[in-house]
Design a protein around this motif. Structure first.
Motif, PDB file in Angstrom:
ATOM      1  N   PRO A   1       0.834  -1.217   0.000  1.00  0.00           N
ATOM      2  CA  PRO A   1       0.000   0.000   0.000  1.00  0.00           C
ATOM      3  C   PRO A   1       0.862   1.259   0.000  1.00  0.00           C
ATOM      4  CG  PRO A   1       0.040  -0.979   2.185  1.00  0.00           C
ATOM      5  CD  PRO A   1       0.770  -1.941   1.277  1.00  0.00           C
ATOM      6  N   LEU A   2       0.475   2.219  -0.844  1.00  0.00           N
ATOM      7  CA  LEU A   2       1.121   3.529  -0.875  1.00  0.00           C
ATOM      8  C   LEU A   2       0.057   4.586  -0.615  1.00  0.00           C
ATOM      9  CD1 LEU A   2       3.385   3.108  -4.056  1.00  0.00           C
ATOM     10  CD2 LEU A   2       3.983   2.640  -1.681  1.00  0.00           C
ATOM     11  N   SER A   3       0.472   5.752  -0.173  1.00  0.00           N
ATOM     12  CA  SER A   3      -0.485   6.788   0.242  1.00  0.00           C
ATOM     13  C   SER A   3      -1.137   7.504  -0.929  1.00  0.00           C
ATOM     14  CB  SER A   3       0.210   7.816   1.132  1.00  0.00           C
ATOM     15  OG  SER A   3       1.167   8.549   0.371  1.00  0.00           O
ATOM     16  N   GLY A   4      -0.510   7.471  -2.105  1.00  0.00           N
ATOM     17  CA  GLY A   4      -1.046   8.208  -3.248  1.00  0.00           C
ATOM     18  C   GLY A   4      -0.852   9.705  -3.140  1.00  0.00           C
ATOM     19  N   GLU A   5       0.034  10.156  -2.237  1.00  0.00           N
ATOM     20  CA  GLU A   5       0.270  11.592  -2.040  1.00  0.00           C
ATOM     21  C   GLU A   5       1.320  12.162  -2.986  1.00  0.00           C
ATOM     22  OE1 GLU A   5      -0.258  12.854   2.421  1.00  0.00           O
ATOM     23  OE2 GLU A   5       0.991  11.065   2.337  1.00  0.00           O
ATOM     24  N   GLY A   6       1.822  11.354  -3.874  1.00  0.00           N
ATOM     25  CA  GLY A   6       2.813  11.845  -4.819  1.00  0.00           C
ATOM     26  C   GLY A   6       4.167  12.057  -4.171  1.00  0.00           C
ATOM     27  N   MET A   7       4.917  13.052  -4.685  1.00  0.00           N
ATOM     28  CA  MET A   7       6.264  13.317  -4.199  1.00  0.00           C
ATOM     29  C   MET A   7       6.267  13.857  -2.759  1.00  0.00           C
ATOM     30  SD  MET A   7       8.500  12.319  -6.345  1.00  0.00           S
ATOM     31  CE  MET A   7       9.994  13.161  -5.809  1.00  0.00           C
ATOM     32  N   ALA A   8       5.102  14.190  -2.248  1.00  0.00           N
ATOM     33  CA  ALA A   8       5.032  14.626  -0.849  1.00  0.00           C
ATOM     34  C   ALA A   8       5.544  13.534   0.084  1.00  0.00           C
ATOM     35  CB  ALA A   8       3.598  14.997  -0.481  1.00  0.00           C
ATOM     36  N   THR A   9       5.316  12.271  -0.279  1.00  0.00           N
ATOM     37  CA  THR A   9       5.795  11.164   0.544  1.00  0.00           C
ATOM     38  C   THR A   9       7.317  11.167   0.611  1.00  0.00           C
ATOM     39  OG1 THR A   9       3.874   9.821  -0.054  1.00  0.00           O
ATOM     40  CG2 THR A   9       5.775   8.663   0.854  1.00  0.00           C
ATOM     41  N   ILE A  10       7.958  11.419  -0.520  1.00  0.00           N
ATOM     42  CA  ILE A  10       9.423  11.505  -0.555  1.00  0.00           C
ATOM     43  C   ILE A  10       9.883  12.684   0.295  1.00  0.00           C
ATOM     44  CG2 ILE A  10      11.431  11.875  -2.034  1.00  0.00           C
ATOM     45  CD1 ILE A  10      10.188   9.223  -2.617  1.00  0.00           C
ATOM     46  N   MET A  11       9.205  13.806   0.141  1.00  0.00           N
ATOM     47  CA  MET A  11       9.651  15.036   0.804  1.00  0.00           C
ATOM     48  C   MET A  11       9.461  15.009   2.316  1.00  0.00           C
ATOM     49  SD  MET A  11       8.230  17.735  -2.002  1.00  0.00           S
ATOM     50  CE  MET A  11       9.051  17.955  -3.590  1.00  0.00           C
ATOM     51  N   LYS A  12       8.490  14.241   2.796  1.00  0.00           N
ATOM     52  CA  LYS A  12       8.261  14.248   4.246  1.00  0.00           C
ATOM     53  C   LYS A  12       8.890  13.051   4.944  1.00  0.00           C
ATOM     54  CE  LYS A  12       3.572  12.200   4.132  1.00  0.00           C
ATOM     55  NZ  LYS A  12       2.172  12.427   4.547  1.00  0.00           N
ATOM     56  N   ASN A  13       9.826  12.375   4.283  1.00  0.00           N
ATOM     57  CA  ASN A  13      10.578  11.319   4.960  1.00  0.00           C
ATOM     58  C   ASN A  13      11.494  11.920   6.021  1.00  0.00           C
ATOM     59  OD1 ASN A  13      11.401   8.121   3.988  1.00  0.00           O
ATOM     60  ND2 ASN A  13       9.630   9.134   3.075  1.00  0.00           N
ATOM     61  N   PHE A  14      11.614  11.205   7.133  1.00  0.00           N
ATOM     62  CA  PHE A  14      12.575  11.608   8.164  1.00  0.00           C
ATOM     63  C   PHE A  14      13.987  11.621   7.570  1.00  0.00           C
ATOM     64  CE2 PHE A  14       9.135  10.020  10.865  1.00  0.00           C
ATOM     65  CZ  PHE A  14       9.157  10.900  11.935  1.00  0.00           C
ATOM     66  N   ASP A  15      14.867  12.541   7.956  1.00  0.00           N
ATOM     67  CA  ASP A  15      14.674  13.723   8.775  1.00  0.00           C
ATOM     68  C   ASP A  15      14.741  14.963   7.897  1.00  0.00           C
ATOM     69  OD1 ASP A  15      14.674  12.336  11.259  1.00  0.00           O
ATOM     70  OD2 ASP A  15      16.844  12.405  11.359  1.00  0.00           O
ATOM     71  N   GLY A  16      14.405  14.813   6.616  1.00  0.00           N
ATOM     72  CA  GLY A  16      14.637  15.888   5.658  1.00  0.00           C
ATOM     73  C   GLY A  16      14.035  17.224   6.038  1.00  0.00           C
ATOM     74  N   LEU A  17      12.792  17.208   6.490  1.00  0.00           N
ATOM     75  CA  LEU A  17      12.113  18.477   6.770  1.00  0.00           C
ATOM     76  C   LEU A  17      12.707  19.202   7.976  1.00  0.00           C
ATOM     77  CD1 LEU A  17       8.376  17.607   6.027  1.00  0.00           C
ATOM     78  CD2 LEU A  17      10.019  18.827   4.598  1.00  0.00           C
ATOM     79  N   TYR A  18      13.336  18.459   8.877  1.00  0.00           N
ATOM     80  CA  TYR A  18      14.007  19.124   9.993  1.00  0.00           C
ATOM     81  C   TYR A  18      15.141  20.027   9.489  1.00  0.00           C
ATOM     82  CZ  TYR A  18      11.601  15.791  13.065  1.00  0.00           C
ATOM     83  OH  TYR A  18      10.654  15.057  13.745  1.00  0.00           O
TER      84      TYR A  18
END
Length: 377
Positions: free
Chosen positions: A37-54
């Motif tokens: 199963p994938l979320s279907g959120e597009g590249m947002a899933t890649i971008m919100k992987n730990f710890d990138g957004l920090y």
């Protein structure tokens, strides 16, 4: 020379294409892939992987508590970010006017990953560690699978390993100024950069027996740029956090514990399971690599590998594979005579698909909950 140029282009091509293939199921907004199963959120899933957004938080705030609390809603104290060092955020900030913060986060990592593979190839080729530097570099792009993951999301590890190998390259050339400069940037990227200085010091003491400390300092003093960089960063923390030792007060961020091997303590906060058999193999490969490097009389590489491996024994975190990544280039060199054999090439071909599936599954699940993207844009 022409062959080397072709090899470098091939390395860049494989690095880019493999990352794009990992991104593809997310870019296409698939809701399942290989029954996963994938979320279907597009590249947002890649971008919100730990710890990138920090690191995006740091890129926008440069550790200023009032900016962090005013812009971002993570349930974390501002001092938490002191454990995340600033060179990766500085590069994110530099390219953000052109790409935006989120794509800058990914793009810097993409380029750093390519350059890390390129410098690894040049390192192996220049110092004749193998007759097959291209093949070892291809292995380096995919193994361990955790490395394949971190070079496909927002992460400082590719930049850290790029700078670490570059510093080591110049250290072996006895160009201590460039070794110190790149070592300082390594330190500015992640806390374990100080271990590079420790390894250099131990090797130089070993190499310059009987020891004349004054003569040694005169020869290699530019390497002091590494601890000096750490001192300057902590001084900056003194002004932003009013705490020179903010790194050590950043909360549940420093995963070093006494006695060693607390990774096998299921009650530890960042362990939380007794399904830990693969950790044994991480330790086994690490110590085998150190032994092989000493046996191969590659003492400089062996000392760094030993220093870093020793530190890993005190890490109590389930993701110990990620903490071990700086060892990987040295272990690949150590195991090089085996890795170039036909038998391993067959095994590597078989294991590629599982590596991709593991990476997709991990990326799909290892995400931060983000309700509002506006502060990150």
């Amino acid at each position: 020379m022409k062959k080397s140029g072709r090899d470098l282009l091939l390395i860049a091509f494989i690095s880019l294409v493999s990352t794009f293939l990992i991104w593809l199921p997310f870019f296409l907004r698939l809701t399942t892939f290989w029954k996963m199963p994938l979320s279907g959120e597009g590249m947002a899933t890649i971008m919100k992987n730990f710890d990138g957004l920090y690191y995006v938080v740091i890129a926008k705030s440069f550790y200023r508590p009032e900016v962090i609390s005013g812009l971002f809603s993570f349930p974390l104290p501002a001092i938490y970010y002191a454990a995340h060092f600033p060179f990766y955020p500085i590069l994110i900030r530099f390219f953000a006017p052109l790409l935006g913060y989120l794509w800058s986060m990914l793009s810097v990592n993409l380029v750093a990953s390519i350059l890390a593979a390129v410098i690894f190839y040049l390192f192996v080729k220049e110092f004749k560690y193998s007759k097959s530097p291209l093949w070892l570099t291809i292995i380096f792009l995919f193994l361990p699978a955790r490395w394949f993951i971190v070079r496909s999301v927002g992460s400082p590890e590719p930049l850290f390993i790029l700078l670490l190998i570059t510093s080591f390259y110049f250290f072996k050339k006895k160009n201590y100024w460039l070794a110190g400069i790149f070592g300082g940037l390594t330190q500015l990227t992640k806390p374990p950069g100080i271990l590079l200085f420790v390894a250099y010091a131990i090797y130089l003491i070993w190499e310059n027996r009987p020891l004349n400390i004054i003569k040694l300092i005169k020869k290699a003093y530019p390497l002091l740029l590494i601890p000096l960089t750490l001192f300057c960063l902590f001084t900056y923390y003194r002004f932003t956090y009013h705490d020179f030792w903010a790194y050590f007060h950043s909360g549940d961020n420093i995963h070093l514990f006494w006695p060693p091997f607390q990774i096998f303590n299921a009650s530890a906060r960042w362990v939380g399971t007794y399904w830990l058999e693969e950790i044994i193999y991480v330790f086994l490969l690490g110590i085998l690599g150190v032994v092989y490097l000493f046996k191969q009389k590659r003492v400089d590489l062996a000392i760094f590998a030993l220093v870093f491996f020793f530190s890993i024994l005190f890490v109590a975190h389930r993701d110990i594979a990620r903490y071990s990544l700086p060892l990987v280039p040295f272990l690949i060199i150590a195991f090089g005579p085996f890795l170039v054999k036909k038998e391993f090439k067959i095994a590597f071909a078989v294991i590629l698909l599982p590596i991709f599936l593991y990476a997709i599954n991990f990326i799909a699940g290892n995400t931060l909950p983000i309700a509002d993207w506006a502060p990150f844009l």
